[in-house]
Design a protein around this motif. Sequence first.
Motif, PDB file in Angstrom:
ATOM      1  N   GLY A  94       0.865  -1.496   0.057  1.00 19.48           N
ATOM      2  CA  GLY A  94       0.167   0.198  -0.133  1.00 19.48           C
ATOM      3  C   GLY A  94       0.900   1.035   0.002  1.00 19.48           C
ATOM      4  O   GLY A  94       0.324   2.582  -0.944  1.00 19.48           O
ATOM      5  N   SER A  95       1.973   1.183   0.609  1.00 16.46           N
ATOM      6  CA  SER A  95       2.568   2.643   0.424  1.00 16.46           C
ATOM      7  C   SER A  95       3.628   2.458  -0.415  1.00 16.46           C
ATOM      8  O   SER A  95       4.176   3.875  -0.740  1.00 16.46           O
ATOM      9  N   ALA A 101       2.315   7.237  -6.852  1.00 20.24           N
ATOM     10  CA  ALA A 101       1.040   8.307  -7.104  1.00 20.24           C
ATOM     11  C   ALA A 101       2.289   9.572  -6.599  1.00 20.24           C
ATOM     12  O   ALA A 101       1.994  10.964  -7.454  1.00 20.24           O
ATOM     13  N   GLY A 102       2.913   9.520  -6.397  1.00 19.43           N
ATOM     14  CA  GLY A 102       3.355  10.847  -5.722  1.00 19.43           C
ATOM     15  C   GLY A 102       4.661  11.254  -6.398  1.00 19.43           C
ATOM     16  O   GLY A 102       4.861  12.766  -6.779  1.00 19.43           O
ATOM     17  N   ILE A 107       6.082  14.116 -11.472  1.00 17.73           N
ATOM     18  CA  ILE A 107       6.694  14.705 -12.169  1.00 17.73           C
ATOM     19  C   ILE A 107       5.346  15.417 -13.173  1.00 17.73           C
ATOM     20  O   ILE A 107       5.917  16.612 -14.274  1.00 17.73           O
ATOM     21  N   ALA A 108       4.690  14.984 -13.355  1.00 20.96           N
ATOM     22  CA  ALA A 108       3.255  16.494 -14.016  1.00 20.96           C
ATOM     23  C   ALA A 108       3.791  17.736 -13.014  1.00 20.96           C
ATOM     24  O   ALA A 108       3.637  18.925 -13.758  1.00 20.96           O
TER      25      ALA A 108
END
Length: 146
Positions: A94-95, A101-102, A107-108
């Motif tokens: 999960g981590s 996602a982080g 990057i975005a």
Amino acid sequence: MDRDQMRASESDRQVVMERLRQAVEEGRLDVTEYQERVDAAMQAKVYSELDILLSDLQQLPPPGFPDASMEPTTVMPASLSKANQQLRDNADQGSRKWKIAGVAVAIAAVLSLILFAIAPQLFLYIAIAVLVILVLFVVAAVAGLF
């Protein structure tokens, strides 16, 4: 009437189930045993039925009578039980998902800043397009199209 034949309350059952949960965390029970004992605790009518569920665990006060002198085990065993290992592996997975996602968001954000520095007009057009799409979704939702 002796204590063993007295009817147990819901809070007595909850105390026993909490102790069983602690036993899983300590590695004293595996997940299958835990589930069987929780099911039995939920069905228990008298104290003696609850006492049996805890009899092979460390010495405890009777269900429903907490003892302030009892301390939980703080030393981790050298080898973890299968249940604890599964819980730790699932937590690690999960981590990892949140870390991925982080990184994707970071990057975005960096790409957005670069795009804004190079061509602020293009960035403005993209932002307006995104807002228009969001407004169209809101209008469609209000109209009941989905």
